[in-house]
Scaffold this motif. Structure first.
Motif, PDB file in Angstrom:
ATOM      1  N   UNK A  46     -13.964   4.661 -22.186  1.00 51.71           N
ATOM      2  CA  UNK A  46     -12.723   5.362 -22.423  1.00 51.71           C
ATOM      3  C   UNK A  46     -12.104   5.255 -23.438  1.00 51.71           C
ATOM      4  N   UNK A  47     -11.752   4.039 -23.903  1.00 54.00           N
ATOM      5  CA  UNK A  47     -10.893   3.858 -25.209  1.00 54.00           C
ATOM      6  C   UNK A  47     -11.866   4.410 -26.456  1.00 54.00           C
ATOM      7  N   UNK A  48     -13.031   4.309 -26.595  1.00 57.40           N
ATOM      8  CA  UNK A  48     -13.717   4.822 -27.676  1.00 57.40           C
ATOM      9  C   UNK A  48     -13.828   6.446 -27.688  1.00 57.40           C
ATOM     10  N   UNK A  49     -13.863   6.991 -26.603  1.00 54.91           N
ATOM     11  CA  UNK A  49     -13.799   8.273 -26.511  1.00 54.91           C
ATOM     12  C   UNK A  49     -12.304   9.094 -26.679  1.00 54.91           C
ATOM     13  N   UNK A  50     -11.478   8.156 -26.271  1.00 51.73           N
ATOM     14  CA  UNK A  50      -9.869   8.622 -26.722  1.00 51.73           C
ATOM     15  C   UNK A  50      -9.851   8.540 -28.027  1.00 51.73           C
ATOM     16  N   UNK A  51     -10.418   7.745 -28.747  1.00 50.21           N
ATOM     17  CA  UNK A  51     -10.321   7.315 -30.048  1.00 50.21           C
ATOM     18  C   UNK A  51     -11.223   8.282 -31.183  1.00 50.21           C
ATOM     19  N   UNK A  52     -11.823   9.138 -30.414  1.00 48.72           N
ATOM     20  CA  UNK A  52     -12.666  10.287 -31.070  1.00 48.72           C
ATOM     21  C   UNK A  52     -14.245   9.774 -31.579  1.00 48.72           C
ATOM     22  N   UNK A  53     -14.665   8.702 -30.887  1.00 50.16           N
ATOM     23  CA  UNK A  53     -16.010   8.162 -31.156  1.00 50.16           C
ATOM     24  C   UNK A  53     -17.005   8.584 -29.867  1.00 50.16           C
ATOM     25  N   UNK A  54     -18.238   8.885 -30.430  1.00 51.53           N
ATOM     26  CA  UNK A  54     -19.237   9.461 -29.794  1.00 51.53           C
ATOM     27  C   UNK A  54     -20.059   8.631 -28.802  1.00 51.53           C
ATOM     28  N   UNK A  55     -19.978   8.478 -27.498  1.00 48.98           N
ATOM     29  CA  UNK A  55     -20.767   7.491 -26.604  1.00 48.98           C
ATOM     30  C   UNK A  55     -21.667   8.141 -25.609  1.00 48.98           C
ATOM     31  N   UNK A  56     -22.791   7.411 -25.883  1.00 50.68           N
ATOM     32  CA  UNK A  56     -24.073   7.650 -24.869  1.00 50.68           C
ATOM     33  C   UNK A  56     -24.198   6.511 -24.122  1.00 50.68           C
ATOM     34  N   UNK A  57     -25.239   6.737 -23.029  1.00 49.66           N
ATOM     35  CA  UNK A  57     -25.295   5.903 -21.987  1.00 49.66           C
ATOM     36  C   UNK A  57     -26.880   5.805 -21.966  1.00 49.66           C
ATOM     37  N   UNK A  58     -27.465   4.718 -21.648  1.00 44.46           N
ATOM     38  CA  UNK A  58     -29.136   4.504 -21.386  1.00 44.46           C
ATOM     39  C   UNK A  58     -29.100   4.102 -20.045  1.00 44.46           C
ATOM     40  N   UNK A  59     -30.390   4.368 -19.361  1.00 43.52           N
ATOM     41  CA  UNK A  59     -30.419   3.957 -17.926  1.00 43.52           C
ATOM     42  C   UNK A  59     -30.922   2.491 -17.824  1.00 43.52           C
ATOM     43  N   UNK A  60     -30.833   1.971 -16.847  1.00 42.49           N
ATOM     44  CA  UNK A  60     -31.107   0.485 -16.512  1.00 42.49           C
ATOM     45  C   UNK A  60     -32.544   0.442 -16.397  1.00 42.49           C
ATOM     46  N   UNK A  61     -33.170   1.481 -15.856  1.00 37.32           N
ATOM     47  CA  UNK A  61     -34.576   1.574 -15.815  1.00 37.32           C
ATOM     48  C   UNK A  61     -35.417   1.601 -17.080  1.00 37.32           C
ATOM     49  N   UNK A  62     -34.822   2.199 -18.038  1.00 42.59           N
ATOM     50  CA  UNK A  62     -35.554   2.240 -19.430  1.00 42.59           C
ATOM     51  C   UNK A  62     -35.111   1.104 -20.167  1.00 42.59           C
ATOM     52  N   UNK A  63     -34.046   0.582 -19.969  1.00 39.63           N
ATOM     53  CA  UNK A  63     -33.828  -1.042 -20.505  1.00 39.63           C
ATOM     54  C   UNK A  63     -34.593  -1.755 -20.065  1.00 39.63           C
ATOM     55  N   UNK A  64     -34.968  -2.008 -18.845  1.00 37.48           N
ATOM     56  CA  UNK A  64     -36.000  -2.930 -18.111  1.00 37.48           C
ATOM     57  C   UNK A  64     -37.317  -2.905 -18.594  1.00 37.48           C
ATOM     58  N   UNK A  65     -37.785  -1.360 -18.849  1.00 36.63           N
ATOM     59  CA  UNK A  65     -39.075  -1.092 -19.278  1.00 36.63           C
ATOM     60  C   UNK A  65     -39.248  -1.278 -20.771  1.00 36.63           C
ATOM     61  N   UNK A  66     -38.334  -1.362 -21.624  1.00 33.19           N
ATOM     62  CA  UNK A  66     -38.441  -1.008 -23.040  1.00 33.19           C
ATOM     63  C   UNK A  66     -38.092  -2.690 -23.553  1.00 33.19           C
ATOM     64  N   UNK A  67     -37.685  -3.514 -22.495  1.00 33.01           N
ATOM     65  CA  UNK A  67     -37.481  -4.996 -23.036  1.00 33.01           C
ATOM     66  C   UNK A  67     -38.632  -5.551 -23.940  1.00 33.01           C
ATOM     67  N   UNK A  68     -39.794  -5.518 -22.904  1.00 38.07           N
ATOM     68  CA  UNK A  68     -40.813  -6.109 -23.577  1.00 38.07           C
ATOM     69  C   UNK A  68     -41.653  -5.608 -24.820  1.00 38.07           C
ATOM     70  N   UNK A  69     -41.167  -4.246 -25.166  1.00 37.28           N
ATOM     71  CA  UNK A  69     -41.769  -3.560 -26.322  1.00 37.28           C
ATOM     72  C   UNK A  69     -41.092  -4.046 -27.489  1.00 37.28           C
ATOM     73  N   UNK A  70     -40.072  -4.686 -27.329  1.00 35.65           N
ATOM     74  CA  UNK A  70     -39.195  -5.275 -28.850  1.00 35.65           C
ATOM     75  C   UNK A  70     -40.069  -6.194 -29.520  1.00 35.65           C
ATOM     76  N   UNK A  71     -40.321  -7.197 -28.799  1.00 32.45           N
ATOM     77  CA  UNK A  71     -40.875  -8.177 -29.582  1.00 32.45           C
ATOM     78  C   UNK A  71     -42.417  -8.831 -28.549  1.00 32.45           C
ATOM     79  N   UNK A  72     -42.631  -8.173 -27.490  1.00 36.69           N
ATOM     80  CA  UNK A  72     -43.960  -8.721 -26.835  1.00 36.69           C
ATOM     81  C   UNK A  72     -43.615  -9.678 -25.754  1.00 36.69           C
ATOM     82  N   UNK A  73     -42.325  -9.897 -25.599  1.00 38.78           N
ATOM     83  CA  UNK A  73     -41.899 -11.206 -24.700  1.00 38.78           C
ATOM     84  C   UNK A  73     -41.014 -10.684 -23.468  1.00 38.78           C
TER      85      UNK A  73
END
Length: 403
Positions: free
Chosen positions: A70-97
């Protein structure tokens, strides 16, 4: 910029959309000084690397991410969200761990943003935010009411009057009066039946109500319940009072929801749909929000988790039966199913539509439930279409628009 949100301190990762790391780790507090430190670092990196735009991304974590977003949007910045499932599935792809830490999680969020696997942050009007808060409060109160009801059945009735459990499980006002004053079956037996009925009911007593009380009265004669002592009576009184208080609070929340909904566009409009009462209408309004943010009805159906999917591979491709994903809003999905159940039983147009959907498949196992789920999806599409067109429900368009 990816942010791993926490209660007290957030971790930030700075990078570009092409995978270049600018700053691996920044720890800042969940207060204004911390936010200002974040922006100071952002401006420094923009100047150092000659960048023009910054996008903040975060994983929605409870309510912890909302003040920062809310603070970032009120100060004119663009905010996006990433899904929790996507975060979980993508974690191993960063470094194979599989290991997990705050610094890696913030880099994970930034990596998903670079892949454009994110959603724009919704910033609704104040009345809509208030309605969502009230719906959340009502849900917590209903859970508390259910917990107390189960405590009544499992801690009191199962020990002291097990024969009455099937009759008092709904904890209506009459049930609560019996639990409060007549938990001991021996006390019921020692009381005249007419006096018992007069004590636990109001003046308007139907034949079925009296017959039900007669069954409970007769069951008390041969009860195998334990003796009731003063401590048990005190416990029963406390639980009954708490259930009554929670029910009153739920009614207050519903009254406040009505006040808020009267200021929202589409509230009166949606109540013209058969099966849509005050609660279902408020639930659909709060979940859909701005109807114009959806490009097609498939997106709206996915919002409630009513979209079909199936796991098909190799030899199982021809035998896999699609089922609903259940990945969306569970409360709205349940509410829409109940609305479809009411509409298909009480409204002639929906009843005819329901029987047309069943035609030729009446003998299939579970087909009535499946068709009501399909009807729930149609109700959601109808509500979304009405909000966009600002037109009341028209039963004559029910089959022509949705075939």
């Amino acid at each position: 910029m990816g942010i791993d949100v926490a209660k007290d301190k957030h971790h930030a990762f700075f990078g570009t959309a092409y995978g270049k790391t600018l700053l691996r780790r920044l720890l800042f507090g969940n207060d204004k000084n911390g936010y200002l430190r974040l922006i100071e670092q952002v401006n420094a990196l923009k100047s150092q690397h000659q960048l023009e735009q910054v996008i903040f991304g975060m994983e929605p974590t409870g309510n912890y991410h909302k003040p920062l977003a809310n603070w970032l949007i009120e100060n004119g910045y663009e905010v996006v969200l990433v899904g929790g499932k996507a975060v979980k599935d993508n974690r191993q792809l960063l470094d194979g761990r599989w290991d997990k830490n705050d610094s890696k999680d913030s880099a994970n969020v930034a990596d998903l943003m670079g892949q454009a696997k994110c959603q724009f942050y919704e910033y609704p009007e104040d009345d809509l935010v208030g309605l969502r808060s009230l719906l959340s409060l009502r849900k917590r109160l209903k859970k508390e009411e259910h917990r107390l009801r189960m405590q009544t059945r499992n801690s009191l009735l199962s020990k002291y009057f097990p024969e009455a459990d099937c009759y008092l499980k709904n904890c209506t006002e009459e049930d609560l009066a019996i639990i409060r004053w007549y938990l001991d079956p021996r006390k019921i037996v020692s009381t005249d039946f007419k006096e018992f009925v007069k004590h636990v009911t109001t003046k308007d007593r139907g034949d079925r109500q009296v017959q039900r009380l007669r069954t409970i009265y007769d069951a008390a004669e041969n009860s195998v319940g334990l003796p009731v002592n003063s401590a048990t009576v005190f416990e029963a009184q406390m639980i009954v009072d708490r259930i009554r208080n929670v029910k009153k609070e739920v009614l207050k929340v519903m009254s406040e929801m009505k006040v808020v909904c009267d200021n929202l566009y589409g509230y009166t409009l949606l109540q013209t749909i058969p099966g849509f009462g005050p609660y279902i209408t408020a639930l659909v309004l709060a979940t859909i929000g701005n109807p114009f943010r959806f490009k097609s009805r498939k997106q709206v159906i996915r919002l409630a988790g009513l979209d079909l999917n199936a796991k098909r591979s190799g030899k199982t491709s021809s035998v896999s039966i699609p089922v609903i994903s259940k990945k969306g809003d569970a409360d709205m999905r349940y509410g829409l199913y109940q609305a479809g159940l009411i509409a298909s039983n009480c409204n002639e147009s929906f009843r005819q539509l329901f029987y047309n959907m069943l035609e030729g498949r009446q003998r299939e196992r579970g087909i009535r439930t499946k068709m009501r789920v399909k009807l729930a999806a149609r109700l959601l599409v109808i509500a979304w279409t009405m909000l966009k067109s600002n037109e009341p429900f028209d039963a004559s368009r029910l089959t022509t628009d949705l075939n």
